[in-house]
Design a protein around this motif. Sequence first.
Motif, PDB file in Angstrom:
ATOM      1  N   ALA A 138       0.832  -1.204   0.000  1.00 49.19           N
ATOM      2  CA  ALA A 138       0.000   0.000   0.000  1.00 49.19           C
ATOM      3  C   ALA A 138       0.870   1.258   0.000  1.00 49.19           C
ATOM      4  O   ALA A 138       0.572   2.241  -0.698  1.00 49.19           O
ATOM      5  CB  ALA A 138      -0.923  -0.011   1.218  1.00 49.19           C
ATOM      6  N   MET A 141       2.311   1.868  -3.391  1.00 50.17           N
ATOM      7  CA  MET A 141       1.319   2.439  -4.303  1.00 50.17           C
ATOM      8  C   MET A 141       0.827   3.806  -3.831  1.00 50.17           C
ATOM      9  O   MET A 141      -0.099   4.378  -4.393  1.00 50.17           O
ATOM     10  CB  MET A 141       0.132   1.468  -4.422  1.00 50.17           C
ATOM     11  CG  MET A 141       0.515   0.108  -4.992  1.00 50.17           C
ATOM     12  SD  MET A 141      -0.878  -1.064  -5.019  1.00 50.17           S
ATOM     13  CE  MET A 141      -1.946  -0.282  -6.249  1.00 50.17           C
ATOM     14  N   GLU A 142       1.459   4.308  -2.735  1.00 49.58           N
ATOM     15  CA  GLU A 142       1.168   5.629  -2.172  1.00 49.58           C
ATOM     16  C   GLU A 142      -0.241   5.731  -1.593  1.00 49.58           C
ATOM     17  O   GLU A 142      -0.835   6.806  -1.574  1.00 49.58           O
ATOM     18  CB  GLU A 142       1.406   6.732  -3.209  1.00 49.58           C
ATOM     19  CG  GLU A 142       2.856   6.796  -3.676  1.00 49.58           C
ATOM     20  CD  GLU A 142       3.119   7.993  -4.566  1.00 49.58           C
ATOM     21  OE1 GLU A 142       2.166   8.735  -4.889  1.00 49.58           O
ATOM     22  OE2 GLU A 142       4.294   8.174  -4.937  1.00 49.58           O
ATOM     23  N   TYR A 143      -0.756   4.610  -1.087  1.00 46.82           N
ATOM     24  CA  TYR A 143      -2.002   4.630  -0.343  1.00 46.82           C
ATOM     25  C   TYR A 143      -1.679   4.752   1.147  1.00 46.82           C
ATOM     26  O   TYR A 143      -1.980   3.863   1.957  1.00 46.82           O
ATOM     27  CB  TYR A 143      -2.808   3.355  -0.606  1.00 46.82           C
ATOM     28  CG  TYR A 143      -3.326   3.218  -2.020  1.00 46.82           C
ATOM     29  CD1 TYR A 143      -3.780   4.328  -2.718  1.00 46.82           C
ATOM     30  CD2 TYR A 143      -3.350   1.978  -2.654  1.00 46.82           C
ATOM     31  CE1 TYR A 143      -4.249   4.207  -4.022  1.00 46.82           C
ATOM     32  CE2 TYR A 143      -3.820   1.846  -3.956  1.00 46.82           C
ATOM     33  CZ  TYR A 143      -4.266   2.971  -4.633  1.00 46.82           C
ATOM     34  OH  TYR A 143      -4.736   2.856  -5.922  1.00 46.82           O
ATOM     35  N   GLU A 145      -2.898   6.489   3.459  1.00 42.25           N
ATOM     36  CA  GLU A 145      -4.019   6.579   4.388  1.00 42.25           C
ATOM     37  C   GLU A 145      -4.479   5.211   4.875  1.00 42.25           C
ATOM     38  O   GLU A 145      -5.246   5.118   5.839  1.00 42.25           O
ATOM     39  CB  GLU A 145      -5.196   7.311   3.728  1.00 42.25           C
ATOM     40  CG  GLU A 145      -5.811   6.606   2.532  1.00 42.25           C
ATOM     41  CD  GLU A 145      -5.104   6.898   1.224  1.00 42.25           C
ATOM     42  OE1 GLU A 145      -5.638   6.517   0.158  1.00 42.25           O
ATOM     43  OE2 GLU A 145      -4.018   7.517   1.275  1.00 42.25           O
ATOM     44  N   LEU A 146      -4.004   4.138   4.225  1.00 41.28           N
ATOM     45  CA  LEU A 146      -4.383   2.788   4.645  1.00 41.28           C
ATOM     46  C   LEU A 146      -3.397   2.177   5.637  1.00 41.28           C
ATOM     47  O   LEU A 146      -3.643   1.075   6.143  1.00 41.28           O
ATOM     48  CB  LEU A 146      -4.493   1.866   3.425  1.00 41.28           C
ATOM     49  CG  LEU A 146      -5.568   2.220   2.392  1.00 41.28           C
ATOM     50  CD1 LEU A 146      -5.538   1.219   1.241  1.00 41.28           C
ATOM     51  CD2 LEU A 146      -6.955   2.234   3.037  1.00 41.28           C
ATOM     52  N   VAL A 188     -10.019   8.362   7.363  1.00 39.11           N
ATOM     53  CA  VAL A 188      -8.598   8.145   7.107  1.00 39.11           C
ATOM     54  C   VAL A 188      -7.734   9.314   7.571  1.00 39.11           C
ATOM     55  O   VAL A 188      -6.546   9.125   7.867  1.00 39.11           O
ATOM     56  CB  VAL A 188      -8.357   7.887   5.601  1.00 39.11           C
ATOM     57  CG1 VAL A 188      -8.936   6.549   5.197  1.00 39.11           C
ATOM     58  CG2 VAL A 188      -8.937   9.012   4.743  1.00 39.11           C
TER      59      VAL A 188
END
Length: 221
Positions: A138, A141-143, A145-146, A188
């Motif tokens: 994550a 993939m630059e997510y 906030e997860l 988030v």
Amino acid sequence: MDSQHPPLETLQDIKRIMERSSRFISLSGWSGISAGICALVGAWAAQHRINSYVQTVYGGSFDSGRPRHYGLDTPAALYNDLFLIAAITFTTAFISAFIFTWIRSRRNGTRLWDRTVQRLAWNTMLPMVVGGLVILKAMEMEYFELVAPGCLIFYGLALVNASKYTLGEIRYLGYGQLILGIINLWAVRGGLYFWAAGFGVLHILYGAIMWWRYERKSSSQ
């Protein structure tokens, strides 16, 4: 009536022996308290670092538009610092929890590494390792906030999974982590606060309850 007491006491002794052989019961309440304090200190350090970055780059708020300038403070530097804070927090919490558990294990006369503890470690680490790989992907993939809800959810699953081999109350700590993680998926922007609540506050509450239930009498003697 008194003649019935010895068989009853014998059954209770057998039950305790079976519980000792199938569950690791030397987890210390102070382990939870110390881990929670480490998590709160780590959350404070992370928030302080984020505030410094926002003040430098955005002029005080992410909502103020595009970055004004980076200077020496870049996103890569921020991520590296946050990763370092997380690593130090985890290491400190793990060492402090291990020390308190080791002390209680010595006091109870139980082994710190046997077949039961091996099963406990495996059932704890498997969800955490899988979760760590998911979180790393994550982040790739630059997510970002997860990250916080992912940590809480996989850690909660690890606790529930491990509760079969240790004190049953630990599953409620796991449920608390799961609930916070799931809520965090829809909130988030408050990830760090949920992280602090789960790893910090819930650990301290859990540790205090466990100390009160299982260690208070022995420590007062």
